[in-house]
Design a protein around this motif. Structure first.
Motif, PDB file in Angstrom:
ATOM      1  N   SER A  15      64.749  36.253  42.475  1.00 32.47           N
ATOM      2  CA  SER A  15      64.043  37.411  42.999  1.00 32.47           C
ATOM      3  C   SER A  15      62.699  37.583  42.279  1.00 32.47           C
ATOM      4  O   SER A  15      62.537  37.176  41.128  1.00 32.47           O
ATOM      5  CB  SER A  15      64.905  38.664  42.792  1.00 32.47           C
ATOM      6  OG  SER A  15      64.167  39.810  43.157  1.00 32.47           O
ATOM      7  N   VAL A  16      61.784  38.187  42.962  1.00 38.64           N
ATOM      8  CA  VAL A  16      60.450  38.441  42.401  1.00 38.64           C
ATOM      9  C   VAL A  16      60.475  39.683  41.516  1.00 38.64           C
ATOM     10  O   VAL A  16      59.641  39.832  40.628  1.00 38.64           O
ATOM     11  CB  VAL A  16      59.438  38.634  43.559  1.00 38.64           C
ATOM     12  CG1 VAL A  16      58.066  38.958  43.045  1.00 38.64           C
ATOM     13  CG2 VAL A  16      59.400  37.409  44.434  1.00 38.64           C
ATOM     14  N   LEU A  62      55.313  42.531  49.542  1.00 38.55           N
ATOM     15  CA  LEU A  62      55.560  42.949  48.160  1.00 38.55           C
ATOM     16  C   LEU A  62      55.616  44.464  48.060  1.00 38.55           C
ATOM     17  O   LEU A  62      56.512  45.027  47.427  1.00 38.55           O
ATOM     18  CB  LEU A  62      54.464  42.409  47.232  1.00 38.55           C
ATOM     19  CG  LEU A  62      54.532  40.938  46.872  1.00 38.55           C
ATOM     20  CD1 LEU A  62      53.258  40.523  46.133  1.00 38.55           C
ATOM     21  CD2 LEU A  62      55.751  40.649  46.022  1.00 38.55           C
ATOM     22  N   ARG A 117      62.414  36.258  49.170  1.00 40.60           N
ATOM     23  CA  ARG A 117      62.294  34.893  48.626  1.00 40.60           C
ATOM     24  C   ARG A 117      61.981  33.908  49.740  1.00 40.60           C
ATOM     25  O   ARG A 117      61.160  33.023  49.589  1.00 40.60           O
ATOM     26  CB  ARG A 117      63.583  34.487  47.910  1.00 40.60           C
ATOM     27  CG  ARG A 117      63.674  35.008  46.499  1.00 40.60           C
ATOM     28  CD  ARG A 117      64.824  34.370  45.752  1.00 40.60           C
ATOM     29  NE  ARG A 117      66.135  34.603  46.371  1.00 40.60           N
ATOM     30  CZ  ARG A 117      66.851  35.714  46.216  1.00 40.60           C
ATOM     31  NH1 ARG A 117      66.397  36.687  45.474  1.00 40.60           N
ATOM     32  NH2 ARG A 117      68.032  35.836  46.811  1.00 40.60           N
ATOM     33  N   TRP A 161      60.099  39.594  37.644  1.00 40.23           N
ATOM     34  CA  TRP A 161      58.724  39.255  37.260  1.00 40.23           C
ATOM     35  C   TRP A 161      57.847  40.506  37.356  1.00 40.23           C
ATOM     36  O   TRP A 161      57.064  40.800  36.454  1.00 40.23           O
ATOM     37  CB  TRP A 161      58.193  38.155  38.182  1.00 40.23           C
ATOM     38  CG  TRP A 161      56.849  37.626  37.775  1.00 40.23           C
ATOM     39  CD1 TRP A 161      56.596  36.608  36.927  1.00 40.23           C
ATOM     40  CD2 TRP A 161      55.566  38.098  38.221  1.00 40.23           C
ATOM     41  NE1 TRP A 161      55.234  36.405  36.801  1.00 40.23           N
ATOM     42  CE2 TRP A 161      54.579  37.324  37.591  1.00 40.23           C
ATOM     43  CE3 TRP A 161      55.158  39.115  39.072  1.00 40.23           C
ATOM     44  CZ2 TRP A 161      53.223  37.518  37.791  1.00 40.23           C
ATOM     45  CZ3 TRP A 161      53.802  39.312  39.278  1.00 40.23           C
ATOM     46  CH2 TRP A 161      52.849  38.517  38.638  1.00 40.23           C
ATOM     47  N   ALA A 175      59.119  30.312  42.242  1.00 44.61           N
ATOM     48  CA  ALA A 175      60.263  30.973  41.601  1.00 44.61           C
ATOM     49  C   ALA A 175      61.494  30.852  42.494  1.00 44.61           C
ATOM     50  O   ALA A 175      61.410  30.972  43.706  1.00 44.61           O
ATOM     51  CB  ALA A 175      59.934  32.444  41.346  1.00 44.61           C
ATOM     52  N   ALA A 195      50.645  40.191  41.171  1.00 43.05           N
ATOM     53  CA  ALA A 195      51.602  39.369  41.914  1.00 43.05           C
ATOM     54  C   ALA A 195      50.887  38.640  43.045  1.00 43.05           C
ATOM     55  O   ALA A 195      51.121  37.456  43.291  1.00 43.05           O
ATOM     56  CB  ALA A 195      52.725  40.241  42.465  1.00 43.05           C
ATOM     57  N   HIS A 215      59.095  46.243  47.124  1.00 44.51           N
ATOM     58  CA  HIS A 215      59.205  46.446  45.675  1.00 44.51           C
ATOM     59  C   HIS A 215      58.480  47.675  45.146  1.00 44.51           C
ATOM     60  O   HIS A 215      58.760  48.086  44.015  1.00 44.51           O
ATOM     61  CB  HIS A 215      58.686  45.206  44.935  1.00 44.51           C
ATOM     62  CG  HIS A 215      59.426  43.960  45.275  1.00 44.51           C
ATOM     63  ND1 HIS A 215      60.710  43.718  44.860  1.00 44.51           N
ATOM     64  CD2 HIS A 215      59.072  42.880  46.028  1.00 44.51           C
ATOM     65  CE1 HIS A 215      61.109  42.544  45.315  1.00 44.51           C
ATOM     66  NE2 HIS A 215      60.132  42.019  46.033  1.00 44.51           N
ATOM     67  N   LEU A 255      54.674  32.584  42.092  1.00 49.93           N
ATOM     68  CA  LEU A 255      55.839  33.298  42.616  1.00 49.93           C
ATOM     69  C   LEU A 255      56.547  32.484  43.692  1.00 49.93           C
ATOM     70  O   LEU A 255      57.761  32.576  43.838  1.00 49.93           O
ATOM     71  CB  LEU A 255      55.426  34.664  43.166  1.00 49.93           C
ATOM     72  CG  LEU A 255      54.888  35.655  42.142  1.00 49.93           C
ATOM     73  CD1 LEU A 255      54.430  36.926  42.822  1.00 49.93           C
ATOM     74  CD2 LEU A 255      55.933  35.978  41.096  1.00 49.93           C
ATOM     75  N   ASN A 256      55.812  31.722  44.465  1.00 46.60           N
ATOM     76  CA  ASN A 256      56.418  30.876  45.503  1.00 46.60           C
ATOM     77  C   ASN A 256      57.367  29.843  44.900  1.00 46.60           C
ATOM     78  O   ASN A 256      58.358  29.483  45.501  1.00 46.60           O
ATOM     79  CB  ASN A 256      55.346  30.148  46.326  1.00 46.60           C
ATOM     80  CG  ASN A 256      54.708  31.068  47.341  1.00 46.60           C
ATOM     81  OD1 ASN A 256      55.264  32.094  47.714  1.00 46.60           O
ATOM     82  ND2 ASN A 256      53.526  30.700  47.793  1.00 46.60           N
ATOM     83  N   MET A 273      58.414  34.356  50.772  1.00 44.85           N
ATOM     84  CA  MET A 273      57.499  33.838  49.752  1.00 44.85           C
ATOM     85  C   MET A 273      57.515  32.315  49.763  1.00 44.85           C
ATOM     86  O   MET A 273      56.485  31.696  49.604  1.00 44.85           O
ATOM     87  CB  MET A 273      57.913  34.336  48.359  1.00 44.85           C
ATOM     88  CG  MET A 273      57.904  35.833  48.238  1.00 44.85           C
ATOM     89  SD  MET A 273      56.547  36.604  47.414  1.00 44.85           S
ATOM     90  CE  MET A 273      56.064  35.584  46.170  1.00 44.85           C
TER      91      MET A 273
END
Length: 194
Positions: free
Chosen positions: A83-84, A36, A18, A87, A80, A70, A40, A77-78, A21
């Motif tokens: 957590s990514v 990413l 986070r 999504w 948010a 993504a 992930h 996403l930035n 990002m």
């Protein structure tokens, strides 16, 4: 103790992602994609493998498509706060569902290999047939040959052939009947059977 440690590590990783990002410029870059993927891709692949019944190739394709989406939506996403990963999981699940729906809507593909067994009509076969037919026509009398040529090869009706040949239509019918009988015999002599 092991579960708490894993949760703490996961939370630390999530907060690093986070932070990374949120500190990134609005334009997506290569480092974002690497981050990413690094953080992930593994868990996402494990999740997607369950969705696609263990089809690894398909799961890898879904993960790749998810990470590309993504990357393309990095600005969203930035912004948010959490957590990514949720999504990413949602996007991956939707990709799997869309793929399943498109396969259901599309007609099943047919294997073309049986078509390869069917012999295609060869030009040589056609040429041999025409030579045999021409040879059999030569055995007919000129009167029989000309009525067959007019009616069968030129596609004229009996009345049109009679007018062209200058003979009564009854004579054309009679000659066609006998010409076909003679033609059948001539072809049988050459090994052609109906």
């Amino acid at each position: 103790m092991g579960v708490r440690k894993d949760a703490a590590v996961a939370n630390e990783r999530g907060s690093r992602a986070r932070h990374r990002m949120s500190s990134m410029p609005s334009e997506p870059d290569e480092e974002l994609m690497r981050a990413l993927y690094r953080e992930h891709a593994g868990p996402l692949l494990a999740y997607v493998l369950r969705l696609v019944a263990g089809d690894r190739q398909r799961a890898e394709d879904v993960v790749q498509e998810t990470l590309i989406r993504a990357w393309k939506n990095a600005g969203q996403l930035n912004r948010a706060t959490g957590s990514v990963r949720p999504w990413l999981v949602t996007v991956a699940r939707r990709i799997v569902i869309d793929g399943h729906r498109s396969r259901q809507a599309r007609p099943q593909e047919v294997d073309p290999s049986p078509l390869e067994v069917i012999p295609a009509e060869d030009e040589i076969d056609k040429a041999l047939w025409l030579m045999t037919l021409s040879d059999a026509l030569d055995d007919l009398t000129p009167a029989h040959r000309e009525v067959l040529v007019e009616t069968y090869f030129k596609g004229r009706t009996v009345n049109e052939a009679a007018e062209t040949l200058g003979i009564p239509s009854g004579t054309v019918r009679s000659r066609v009947f006998y010409a076909l009988r003679s033609m059948k015999l001539a072809l049988e002599e050459r090994g052609v059977t109906a």
